[in-house]
Design a protein around this motif. Structure first.
Motif, short mmCIF file in Angstrom:
data_model
loop_
_atom_site.label_atom_id
_atom_site.label_comp_id
_atom_site.label_asym_id
_atom_site.label_seq_id
_atom_site.Cartn_x
_atom_site.Cartn_y
_atom_site.Cartn_z
N ARG B 111 0.83 -1.21 0.00
CA ARG B 111 0.00 0.00 0.00
C ARG B 111 0.86 1.25 0.00
NH1 ARG B 111 -5.60 -0.82 0.73
NH2 ARG B 111 -5.85 -2.80 1.74
N LEU B 114 2.47 1.70 -3.38
CA LEU B 114 1.52 2.06 -4.44
C LEU B 114 1.09 3.51 -4.31
CD1 LEU B 114 -0.86 -0.95 -5.05
CD2 LEU B 114 0.65 0.15 -6.65
N GLU B 115 0.91 3.99 -3.04
CA GLU B 115 0.51 5.39 -2.88
C GLU B 115 1.60 6.30 -3.40
OE1 GLU B 115 -1.16 6.67 0.90
OE2 GLU B 115 -2.15 4.73 1.06
N TYR B 117 3.75 5.51 -5.66
CA TYR B 117 3.80 5.34 -7.11
C TYR B 117 2.78 6.23 -7.79
CZ TYR B 117 3.48 2.80 -11.57
OH TYR B 117 3.45 2.45 -12.89
N HIS B 118 1.53 6.24 -7.25
CA HIS B 118 0.49 7.02 -7.90
C HIS B 118 0.72 8.51 -7.78
CE1 HIS B 118 -1.96 3.80 -9.30
NE2 HIS B 118 -2.06 3.27 -8.11
N LYS B 119 1.45 8.92 -6.70
CA LYS B 119 1.67 10.37 -6.53
C LYS B 119 2.87 10.85 -7.33
CE LYS B 119 -0.30 11.19 -2.05
NZ LYS B 119 0.02 10.53 -0.80
#
Lengths: 382, 233
Positions: B111, B114-115, B117-119
């Protein structure tokens, strides 16, 4: 990455080949299990098994409470809220669309085994009604009102009953966030006296009742009772359409773990909140619908294998809710499983190399038994 | 032991038993073969097998097989290092709890990554590693010491002598340090998965208290290199 996309395309195509792809652009394999239709009113059997997204601002407005915890974590990680359109929800939406609001409110009970998607079905229906402009009375989990209550006050309105100020004020705050428009427009029909010096006159907007409940926490449970009564009378008169959505409704007719100061047990009807909610669930008003869910997960003194309405509601609850429309919710079908698996792959949630292979997929399907919750728990560490 | 072969085979294969028995030993007769968990070996058609594998398959038809231990899994997702780590985290045999803590840790790592990565902007996205297994293996590899210290008594005095470590010992030390660090230096209310995921991510980037401990050990070994000739093995 390219062959992963192609493999997905062929696998998903095989599962969804019977569905006409009129809203799917051909070049992007990701959209085979997504749908761009974000209005639940337009969901039909063609969208079955696909995921539709709710814009994040709407999520904050419609669901200040009520979404399962794992789903909230998923929204935060993926930065989007995608809900799968499934057959029980489509059935419920069809019934709501064709219901005659002049008749008494019909009660729907969503039941099923653990982890099959009852709460998510309820949330889908709540979103639909909110979009249609109904007034939504969403009680996220009735079990929270019958256990773990730190403060129990004797009710000033009725000596036998007990008040729960904390639970009532939390619920009022969340109700205010989702229904601001109605609280401004709807007016009270009667004068309500809250204490020696405070009272709400007739004809004042309902928002004042909510403010009173939030400001004076001692009278929050009575404020909830007043709100429920007003809303019921107004929808009976026809000024608005009302949806009463209660999750884990079997808590209202079971037992509580609460005790008074003299250690005597409290039964549910002695709680103001439960008493008022039970009055809402009677079908003596018209102009709306009542959608409820049964849940064993938070229930008290019920065996873990119980999932049918009769087992969870008991005789008293079943007689109170009878007649109702039962809506069973089951595990994922093959198409829905493909869709969920594809979504996890696309969002990079399944990171293990073996999870992308056919063997990995077969193993996930076998281990989870196509149960949505088990699949979510298994895919977590992978 | 009713083996179909003659008593001579049994007598030949019965191991010579020394007078002092080591603590960890097997009661199985040496004729027993290990169980095979991988499906791929059985799904291969006969022609593709090499000679040794063909011999092994024929042997399996006549020899008895040992019982499979509970940790042996035919799942494609099973990883021996993760199992070892889970066993080391286990207390009083509560494998259910240890395994759930391990899966929560892996999920927490995923998690967080991934957070991030998305930012991140597009050009940095490839540098962020989201696979919790890759992070776990790399972090433990970064924590493994190269050289260890051993107590050798010579002339009445005990010296800390730098000594090479076997692979097993290195892996064990890395895992032990990680678990001890997470158990001791955390806030009372912080959950183990959260702390472990934090430490693993720090170790993946070569930072954090476990890497520091490894560096301290290396420095001690470097400081004591004069005593290296005390080692006789």
């Amino acid at each position: 990455q390219l062959d992963r996309g192609c493999a997905l395309h062929t696998a998903a195509r095989a599962g969804l080949s019977s569905v006409p792809t009129r809203d799917v652009p051909a070049e992007r394999p990701r959209a085979v299990f997504h749908t761009s239709e974000s209005d639940p009113a337009k969901h039909t059997e063609q969208h079955e098994g696909r995921l539709y997204s709710i814009p994040l601002e709407e999520v904050k407005a419609v669901f200040p409470h009520g979404l399962p915890h794992r789903f909230q974590q998923q929204i935060q990680t993926f930065h989007e809220a995608r809900v799968m359109v499934r057959r029980p929800a489509l059935e419920l939406l069809a019934y709501l669309r064709s219901s005659n609001l002049a008749h008494p409110a019909v009660r729907y009970v969503i039941y099923g085994e653990r982890g099959t998607g009852k709460t998510m079905t309820l949330c889908h229906v709540v979103h639909y009604c909110w979009r249609q402009g109904w007034l939504v009375l969403h009680v996220p989990d009735a079990h929270l009102w019958v256990k773990n209550c730190k403060e129990l006050l004797q009710s000033s309105y009725n000596k036998d009953r007990l008040d729960q100020p904390l639970q009532a004020s939390v619920w009022l705050k969340n109700f205010k966030t989702s229904n601001e428009r109605f609280l401004r427009e709807m007016k009270t029909q009667k004068k309500y006296t809250w204490g020696k010096r405070e009272s709400t006159e007739e004809g004042r907007p309902l928002g004042e009742v909510v403010e009173q409940g939030l400001a004076r926490v001692r009278s929050a449970s009575d404020a909830v009772g007043v709100l429920l009564r007003e809303v019921r009378l107004q929808s009976h008169r026809g000024s608005c359409r009302l949806l009463v959505a209660v999750d884990s409704v079997n808590a209202l007719w079971g037992q509580t773990t609460l005790r008074r100061e003299d250690k005597s047990p409290v039964s549910p009807e002695e709680l103001t909140l439960v008493h008022n909610l039970r009055k809402m669930l009677r079908n003596d008003w018209s102009g709306g619908a009542i959608v409820t869910t049964l849940s064993q997960t938070g229930s008290l003194f019920k065996p873990s294998s119980a999932y049918t309405p009769h087992e969870l509601l008991g005789k008293e609850g079943f007689d109170a809710l009878d007649p109702f429309v039962p809506i069973p919710v089951g595990n994922y079908s093959a198409k829905e499983f493909e869709s969920c698996y594809g979504y996890y792959l696309e969002r990079k949630w399944l990171q293990h190399e073996k999870a992308h292979t056919e063997d990995g997929k077969a193993e996930l399907q076998f281990l989870s038994g196509s149960n949505p919750r088990q699949l979510d728990r298994l895919a977590g560490p992978l | 032991m009713a083996t179909p072969s003659a008593a001579g085979l049994g007598r030949r294969l019965r191991a010579w038993l020394p007078r002092i028995m080591p603590v960890r030993w097997s009661r199985y007769n040496p004729s027993y073969l290990e169980p095979e968990a991988k499906k791929e070996l059985y799904q291969k058609p006969l022609e593709e097998l090499t000679d040794e594998e063909r011999e092994q398959m024929e042997l399996k038809a006549v020899r008895p097989i040992k019982a499979a231990p509970p940790t042996l899994s035919s799942s494609v997702f099973s990883d021996p290092m993760i199992s070892k780590f889970t066993n080391m985290m286990m207390k009083s045999g509560n494998k259910v709890l240890a395994r759930s803590l391990m899966s929560q840790t892996l999920e927490a790592i995923k998690r967080k990554q991934l957070e991030k990565y998305h930012k991140a902007p597009e050009n940095e996205k490839e540098t962020i590693e989201c696979n919790p297994y890759v992070i776990f293996h790399q972090a433990l590899k970064n924590c493994q010491p190269i050289i260890g210290l051993s107590n050798i008594t010579k002339g009445g005095k005990t010296y800390q002598v730098p000594v090479p470590l076997t692979d097993n010992r290195k892996r064990f030390l890395a895992m032990k340090w990680m678990i001890t660090e997470c158990r001791e230096n955390k806030h009372r209310r912080m959950m183990m998965p959260e702390k472990l995921s934090q430490e693993l991510l720090l170790a993946f980037n070569n930072e954090g208290p476990v890497i520091k401990k490894k560096h301290v050990l290396h420095k001690m070994a470097e400081a004591n290199r004069a005593y290296a000739h005390f080692r006789w093995w």
